[in-house]
Design an enzyme around this catalytic site. Structure first.
Site, PDB file in Angstrom:
ATOM      1  N   ASP A  12       0.811  -1.216   0.000  1.00 45.54           N
ATOM      2  CA  ASP A  12       0.000   0.000   0.000  1.00 45.54           C
ATOM      3  C   ASP A  12       0.845   1.266   0.000  1.00 45.54           C
ATOM      4  OD1 ASP A  12      -2.332  -1.479  -0.036  1.00 45.54           O
ATOM      5  OD2 ASP A  12      -2.522  -1.524   2.144  1.00 45.54           O
TER       6      ASP A  12
ATOM      7  N   ARG B 153       0.365   1.355  16.438  1.00 45.87           N
ATOM      8  CA  ARG B 153      -0.010   2.512  15.620  1.00 45.87           C
ATOM      9  C   ARG B 153       0.188   3.858  16.330  1.00 45.87           C
ATOM     10  NH1 ARG B 153       1.105  -0.767  12.208  1.00 45.87           N
ATOM     11  NH2 ARG B 153      -0.404  -1.562  10.694  1.00 45.87           N
TER      12      ARG B 153
ATOM     13  N   ASP C 278      -6.955   1.026  11.389  1.00 41.65           N
ATOM     14  CA  ASP C 278      -5.717   1.796  11.441  1.00 41.65           C
ATOM     15  C   ASP C 278      -5.905   3.251  11.053  1.00 41.65           C
ATOM     16  OD1 ASP C 278      -4.161  -0.201  12.435  1.00 41.65           O
ATOM     17  OD2 ASP C 278      -3.333  -0.835  10.513  1.00 41.65           O
TER      18      ASP C 278
ATOM     19  N   SER D  75      -2.437  -9.985   3.629  1.00 38.33           N
ATOM     20  CA  SER D  75      -2.046  -8.686   4.161  1.00 38.33           C
ATOM     21  C   SER D  75      -1.492  -8.937   5.556  1.00 38.33           C
ATOM     22  CB  SER D  75      -3.267  -7.749   4.225  1.00 38.33           C
ATOM     23  OG  SER D  75      -2.918  -6.541   4.869  1.00 38.33           O
TER      24      SER D  75
END
Length: 408
Positions: free
Chosen positions: A16, A97, A126, A183
């Site tokens: 990504d 995160r 996220d 992923s």
């Protein structure tokens, strides 16, 4: 929104963000791009990360080793709170995160950027975690989220398959393929897997998905014992060995637990944005620590305190999962946890075998376990006759309820 002049992109080197770097150049002509990568224990994923970022369109690259901070200031406080999400998820991606976003904001401030960006999709958690952290730490920064930009979709980028096509067309180096299209998100605490057959709850995940643990079928046929020492709820030693940093301790437990298939979870969870998703998680070291920590709390905490802490842990887990690490409630809960954990000191021996980490023994100088009270032998410390009146009074509301109901 005014077009940004300089964007700090949270860059992982994955599919990504590798695609997003050159796309941003086209979306905002003249923009300067800073690729920020955080070393959180991804293994070899950051190998040649600077070279790859520049090749993909970055003007500047910043790489920070945050492993020690990640373990000691994020994972261990979460462990002390004993926070989980929906019982089984040990929050490996969730807890990483806010740390990445915090340093992303710092890099933006240091490089004079006016925006931060991320590669999270508009369907996941996220996006919330990155953006809430930016809002909390520097609300003056613009937030660039390509997956929520209509132009991104108009350019044909609407799933991982089209992103792979885009990368190949623009000669962007990637490791993902349409054959193996999981992923994955990896750090010191865990690795998560989504996509392919995992997305179908009716299908069993293939053994090939496991990366930092072996499949249970290939785990050793003999158990292994491991000792973990805690001081005030913080893990400090494994098998008597102390480490220079918390990240080294977690890494050691990952290797030990990984060879016994410890910490594998397949979970259908409720995302913050509203839908259910299915993922496979591997958290070998974290699972060992959580089991050991739980055993110490059971031994050392008074009943009502322990029960209330379990309720607080549920909320703490939600705050982490929802991206609210910098929320004042999380800070307040940490003050409570800090007080409670003063007694959580001791050593736990665990038995690792075929995917399980079970407690074999627990010792603590603060143990509330009294053998003379727990045994079946009656003594002066506990008079069984006292229980007669206690039970009568404790059960009085139920008795009254039954008597009134019978009259009716």
């Amino acid at each position: 929104m005014t077009a940004p002049k300089k964007i700090v992109l949270a860059y992982s080197g994955g599919l990504d963000t590798s695609v997003i770097l050159p796309w941003l150049k086209g979306r905002y002509p003249g923009v300067r791009l800073v690729a920020f990568a955080a070393e959180l224990g991804q293994g070899d994923e950051l190998k040649d990360i600077e070279k790859k970022a520049y090749k993909s369109g970055a003007d500047e690259v910043v790489v920070k080793d945050l492993r020690k901070e990640f373990a000691e200031d994020y994972c261990f406080p979460m462990l002390r709170a004993h926070a989980t999400y929906e019982a089984d998820y040990l929050l490996g991606t969730s807890i990483a995160r806010p740390l990445i976003a915090k340093h992303q904001v710092l890099v933006a401030q240091q490089t004079g950027a006016d925006a931060v960006g991320h590669g999270a999709t508009g369907k996941g958690n996220d996006q919330v975690r990155f953006e809430l952290t930016s809002m909390a730490l520097d609300p003056t920064l613009a937030i660039i989220s390509p997956w929520k930009d209509p132009q991104f979709l108009a350019d044909g980028l609407n799933d991982r398959e089209t992103a792979i096509d885009y990368a190949q067309k623009h000669k962007i180096p990637i490791t993902a393929s349409k054959k193996k299209i999981y992923s994955q998100d990896r750090n010191l605490w865990h690795i998560s897997h989504e996509g392919a057959e995992i997305e179908d709850p009716a299908r069993e995940p293939l053994e090939q998905v496991y990366t930092i643990t072996v499949p249970v079928s290939k785990a050793p046929g003999k158990p292994e014992y491991v000792d973990v020492d805690f001081e005030s709820g913080v893990p400090v030693a494994v098998n008597g060995k102390r480490f220079a940093g918390g990240h080294d301790l977690v890494d050691a437990l990952n290797r030990i637990g990984g060879r016994h298939a410890v910490g594998q979870v397949t979970l259908v969870e409720n995302r913050l944005v509203g839908m259910k998703s299915r993922g496979v998680y591997e958290t070998p070291g974290g699972t060992i620590l959580y089991e050991a920590h739980k055993a110490l709390e059971q031994l050392c905490l008074e009943r009502d305190l322990y029960h209330y802490k379990q309720q607080a842990a549920l909320k703490y887990g939600e705050l982490v999962y929802y991206g609210q690490w910098f929320h004042p409630l999380r800070v307040a809960l940490d003050a409570f946890v800090e007080n409670v954990q003063q007694r959580t000191t001791g050593s736990v021996k665990l038995r690792l075998f075929k995917g399980r980490a079970t407690v074999a023994s627990t010792t603590s100088p603060n143990s509330l376990y009294q053998h003379n009270l727990a045994s079946f032998t009656m003594g002066a410390e506990y008079d069984g006759k006292d229980a007669i009146g206690f039970i009568k009074l404790f059960g009085l509301p139920m008795k009254v309820h039954a008597m009134v109901g019978k009259k009716k």
